[in-house]
Design an enzyme around this catalytic site. Structure first.
Site, PDB file in Angstrom:
ATOM      1  N   GLU A  49       1.539   5.010  -4.921  1.00  0.00           N
ATOM      2  CA  GLU A  49       1.463   5.028  -3.452  1.00  0.00           C
ATOM      3  C   GLU A  49       2.402   6.077  -2.894  1.00  0.00           C
ATOM      4  O   GLU A  49       3.530   6.198  -3.366  1.00  0.00           O
ATOM      5  CB  GLU A  49       1.893   3.666  -2.893  1.00  0.00           C
ATOM      6  CG  GLU A  49       0.754   2.710  -2.772  1.00  0.00           C
ATOM      7  CD  GLU A  49       1.161   1.400  -2.088  1.00  0.00           C
ATOM      8  OE1 GLU A  49       2.155   1.380  -1.344  1.00  0.00           O
ATOM      9  OE2 GLU A  49       0.451   0.414  -2.307  1.00  0.00           O
ATOM     10  N   ASP A  78      -3.673  -2.105   2.616  1.00  0.00           N
ATOM     11  CA  ASP A  78      -2.225  -2.059   2.707  1.00  0.00           C
ATOM     12  C   ASP A  78      -1.806  -2.971   3.856  1.00  0.00           C
ATOM     13  O   ASP A  78      -2.384  -2.893   4.937  1.00  0.00           O
ATOM     14  CB  ASP A  78      -1.764  -0.617   2.960  1.00  0.00           C
ATOM     15  CG  ASP A  78      -0.617  -0.295   2.040  1.00  0.00           C
ATOM     16  OD1 ASP A  78      -0.845  -0.293   0.821  1.00  0.00           O
ATOM     17  OD2 ASP A  78       0.506  -0.089   2.538  1.00  0.00           O
ATOM     18  N   ARG A 182      -6.053 -10.057   7.625  1.00  0.00           N
ATOM     19  CA  ARG A 182      -7.045  -9.572   6.642  1.00  0.00           C
ATOM     20  C   ARG A 182      -8.462  -9.858   7.146  1.00  0.00           C
ATOM     21  O   ARG A 182      -9.356  -9.019   7.048  1.00  0.00           O
ATOM     22  CB  ARG A 182      -6.755 -10.301   5.322  1.00  0.00           C
ATOM     23  CG  ARG A 182      -7.685  -9.993   4.180  1.00  0.00           C
ATOM     24  CD  ARG A 182      -7.062 -10.401   2.858  1.00  0.00           C
ATOM     25  NE  ARG A 182      -5.842  -9.670   2.611  1.00  0.00           N
ATOM     26  CZ  ARG A 182      -4.616 -10.221   2.616  1.00  0.00           C
ATOM     27  NH1 ARG A 182      -4.460 -11.517   2.814  1.00  0.00           N
ATOM     28  NH2 ARG A 182      -3.565  -9.471   2.425  1.00  0.00           N
TER      29      ARG A 182
END
Ligand code: ITT
Length: 197
Positions: A49, A78, A182
């Site tokens: 990352e 992320d 999410r």
């Protein structure tokens, strides 16, 4: 048909891959996407990352690398926990902070701080072709940091209380996925994908 359109058509037909090292994240993403009729495979592919202040940038670069390595339609996600009284900390460092000081450390940092406001952000980056910028979907839930660890969830679940709830994500069990950061990001992704099919 242009190359990009051909790639897009092909990507719609093949199964989506979710690249993550986090099994709990995969489980939640899979269950949510199933509700929208989208199947997803898990890849544990290790992608380095980048460090950046914006998690959109981190997710975007990661999705591009994953696509280049797998040559399959991919999503990466992320997440960041942002605590108002700590000027958005841990933000892009959420993973590192969890591994180092964990929930106990956050509770300690917040000792004697009355302003408990925080938000949880999910950034989904979807990449379906070489040379095309990943598409970004963002879900954000505002809430509070609990005054102690509550419930047995993973990650920051035991300390995050979404607004309009008296329970932490951990105490909500399966109900978490109805309202989570999410869920909000994936709902946008699912409707975007449906529109293009
Ligand atoms: P990746 O391989 O997908 O990057 P990760 O666990 O490193 O997995 P992130 O960097 O996106 O994931 O997450 C930052 C931190 O936030 C990390 O410690 C996660 O465990 C935590 N986290 C993410 N989503 C969460 C959720 O829904 N509930 C609780 N903690 C969460």
């Amino acid at each position: 048909m242009s190359k990009v359109l051909q790639d897009r058509e092909a990507s719609i037909l093949e199964r989506l891959v979710f690249v993550t090292s986090n099994h709990q994240k995969f489980r939640e993403v899979k269950a949510i996407l199933e509700e929208y009729g989208i199947e997803v495979e898990h890849s544990l592919l290790n992608i380095v990352e980048i460090q950046a202040m914006r998690i959109e940038d981190i997710a975007s670069v990661k999705a591009k690398s994953a696509y280049e390595m797998l040559q399959r339609s991919v999503i990466v996600e992320d997440d960041a926990l942002l605590i108002d009284a700590l000027n958005g900390f841990p933000g892009p460092y959420s993973s590192y902070v969890f591994k180092t000081i964990g929930n106990e450390g956050i509770i300690r940092l917040m000792h004697n701080i009355d302003d408990r406001r925080a938000s949880f952000i999910s950034v989904i980056a979807y990449c379906y072709s070489n040379g095309v910028e990943p598409i970004i979907f963002i879900g954000k839930v505002d809430g509070m940091i609990a005054d102690r660890i509550r419930g047995n969830g993973w990650g920051y679940d035991p300390i995050f209380i979404p607004n309009n709830s008296s329970r932490t994500y951990a105490e909500m069990g399966d109900e978490k996925s109805r309202v989570s950061h999410r869920r909000l990001a994936l709902a946008q992704f699912a409707s975007w994908l449906k529109e293009r099919q």
